[in-house]
Design an enzyme around this catalytic site. Structure first.
Site, PDB file in Angstrom:
ATOM      1  N   GLY A   1       0.870  -1.368  -0.145  1.00  0.00           N
ATOM      2  CA  GLY A   1      -0.447   0.023  -0.257  1.00  0.00           C
ATOM      3  C   GLY A   1       0.905   1.337   0.074  1.00  0.00           C
TER       4      GLY A   1
ATOM      5  N   LYS B   1       4.342  -2.929   9.071  1.00  0.00           N
ATOM      6  CA  LYS B   1       4.177  -2.339   7.074  1.00  0.00           C
ATOM      7  C   LYS B   1       5.702  -2.110   7.361  1.00  0.00           C
ATOM      8  CE  LYS B   1       2.512   1.473   4.796  1.00  0.00           C
ATOM      9  NZ  LYS B   1       1.019   2.145   4.703  1.00  0.00           N
TER      10      LYS B   1
ATOM     11  N   ASP C   1      -8.290  12.576   4.480  1.00  0.00           N
ATOM     12  CA  ASP C   1      -8.480  11.230   2.847  1.00  0.00           C
ATOM     13  C   ASP C   1      -9.310   9.529   3.232  1.00  0.00           C
ATOM     14  OD1 ASP C   1      -7.629  10.297   0.179  1.00  0.00           O
ATOM     15  OD2 ASP C   1      -5.714   9.056   1.016  1.00  0.00           O
TER      16      ASP C   1
END
Length: 580
Positions: free
Chosen positions: A36, A61, A167
């Site tokens: 991502g 991540k 967002d």
């Protein structure tokens, strides 16, 4: 070693690689499950004695240390999303669930001279965008309103911790790994600290930073280059709710032009609630979303929203379970689209077999239709065929006779070159009749006032001499090619030599220039030149254009006038000749 580009995905770390965070906790990497932004996502576990299992509760991540999105997201989690602070907020608001992913640690790592930044988070399921795609871009209205209420709670929490998300969209809404009823607002790579130390950022437009965020849903303030705010977060959420209910937005067709998207959003906000209500679909009105956006329009840039009132605008507190099934009407649209695609794919095969697939009754219908033509239409067709004017008939006959011999041979060869599969077995190919052979193309006239009798040059004149109708008998006796009709001949160009129009207009007239042969006769013999001039004169004499040489005889009326002048002069004089 030089650091890689910031936008590049990092090189994969090996499985079972050990990472140690800032709190001295060690994590074991499992297999990679996704990616991502600019980072990779791995399964992780605190159990160092065995490989990471598929049902682990943690993910890590990983990005390069130089990348900015993970750094911004990490700062948000460290300041506002620790598990203890989330639990305290839930107890104070009486909430059973708050959709903020839990943060478990972060740190730096080095592998093969590359520096990485990592963050340990709670494992989540699939995103809401996949659910929308499975429902043709729509959700049920009840599910949309429930999502809106839950997201208002999440936004209130992060706003109270001095951050905005900036967002919000379906791709950043993650369902729970074990419970799909739990929806999390994830991916804080664009999060912004709008109120550091309790001081709100000032309203300041910056065109260089305009149109930041996801173009479909970003706020009007973001289009203008203004720093994100609480008002902008709620406006983005309103656009998302409108899209999930109606399945489309008024600016979907201009997403490649951010300025036009900004104008369309401003027009929507200036014409509330009418334009929002026009987007209602069958069984799902947008009245609640219209009231939601209308309240956001009244907010100032630094004003704190009334979150409880916003929840009431979306229908109040609802305790029902989330229903992500396909809304009413969307299934019909999906089946229609699938059927249309199937018809489009099978259209070629049906078109190819359509001639062979005519049923017998269709043949009889065609025969009956041919017999059912009324008598008056048959007479009209017969009269139309007889009504061809004679000049048209002569033109066709002359055109058939004026075919060049090479063209005739070409037509015959083309007729004989039919492939064997195109000719019936046992039958010889027939020669093409002369009436179906195409004659030379009609030349474009040099001026609109040119008479029909003008001489025109045929298209093959450069390689073959010009013949006239007067010499047909002589040419046949000599075995020459068949003459060309006068209607297909074109005269020599006016003033050959390529001079400009201004120079031609300024020169004195040259009466003999038109008799000069064209340039392509410059290399011919003198006999061919004389033959061309004779033929040209004969044709022009037939059409009345030939110029006769001027006569040198004095006209009779001039003699009479001279005689009377002499008589008058003698009568007026005293000469004895006057007696005569």
């Amino acid at each position: 070693m030089a650091p890689p580009r910031k936008s590049a995905f990092p090189k994969e770390l090996p499985e079972d690689f050990l990472l140690t965070d800032t709190e001295k906790k060690t994590w074991r990497l499992g297999r990679r499950i996704g990616q991502g932004g600019c980072g990779l996502i791995y399964l992780a576990s605190q159990d160092l004695g065995r490989p990471v299992t598929e049902d682990t509760r943690f993910v890590i991540k990983v990005e390069y240390q130089q990348n900015g999105p993970l750094f911004s997201e990490l700062k948000f989690y460290q300041r506002a999303a620790k598990a203890e602070s989330v639990q305290r907020w839930r107890r104070s608001r009486g909430l059973d669930f708050l959709g903020v992913p839990a943060y478990w640690g972060s740190g730096l790592a080095v592998w093969k001279d590359l520096r990485y930044r990592f963050m340990v988070m709670e494992r989540l399921g699939s995103d809401l965008q996949k659910v929308c795609d499975g429902n043709r871009g729509r959700l049920k209205k009840a599910a949309v309103l429930q999502l809106g209420q839950r997201l208002v709670d999440v936004l209130e929490y992060i706003h109270e911790n001095e951050y905005v998300h900036a967002d919000i969209k379906a791709a950043n809404l993650m369902l729970g790994y074990n419970d799909r009823e739990q929806v999390y607002l994830a991916d804080y790579g664009l999060s912004y600290r709008y109120c550091p130390d309790g001081v709100h950022k000032e309203y300041k437009e910056n065109p260089k930073k305009g149109h930041n965020g996801t173009i479909e849903y970003t706020s009007i303030d973001a289009h203008r280059g203004v720093a994100p705010s609480r008002r902008g977060d709620l406006q983005i959420l309103g656009f998302c709710l409108l899209h999930w209910i109606s399945g489309s937005l008024p600016w979907d067709s201009v997403l490649m032009h951010p300025t036009k998207v900004q104008e369309a959003k401003a027009k929507l906000m200036d014409n509330l609630p009418e334009l929002v209500q026009q987007l209602s679909v069958s069984g799902a009105s947008t009245d609640e979303v219209a009231r939601f956006l209308l309240y956001i329009k009244t907010l100032d840039y630094q004003e704190k929203p009334d979150y409880k009132y916003l929840i009431e605008l979306l229908g109040g507190v609802v305790s029902r379970r989330l229903d992500f099934s396909m809304p009413h009407g969307a299934s019909g649209e999906a089946s229609a689209i699938k059927a249309a695609s199937r018809d489009k794919k099978a259209g070629g095969a049906r078109g190819a077999n359509r001639a062979q697939a005519v049923p017998p009754e269709g043949v009889h219908q065609g025969a009956n239709r041919a017999q059912a033509v009324p008598p008056e239409r048959v007479h009209q067709r017969a009269n139309r065929a007889q009504a061809v004017p004679p000049e048209r008939v002569h033109q066709r006959a002359n055109r058939a006779q004026a075919v060049h011999p090479e063209r005739v041979h070409q037509g015959a060869n083309r007729a004989q070159a039919v492939p064997p599969e195109g000719v019936q077995q046992g039958a010889k190919p027939k020669q093409v009749p002369t009436q179906y052979l195409r004659g030379p193309p009609l030349a474009r006239p040099q001026s609109p006032q040119r008479e029909e009798g003008g001489v025109r040059r045929a298209w093959w004149s450069r390689s073959h001499p010009v013949y006239t109708c007067e010499d047909e008998e002589e040419e046949e006796d000599e075995g020459r090619p068949k003459p060309i009709a006068a209607c297909y001949l074109r005269g020599p160009p006016v003033n050959p030599g390529g001079a400009s129009k201004q120079r031609r207009s300024s020169r004195p007239p040259q009466p003999e220039a038109w008799r000069r042969p064209p340039p392509f006769y410059s290399e011919e013999t003198e006999s061919s030149r004389r033959l061309y001039e004779e033929d040209l004169y004969l044709l022009q004499r037939r059409s009345g254009e030939a110029q006769r040489p001027a006569s040198t005889t004095v006209p009779w009326f001039v003699s009479v006038v001279v005689f009377f002048l002499l008589v008058a002069a003698l009568g007026a004089s005293r000469s004895p000749l006057r007696l005569l």
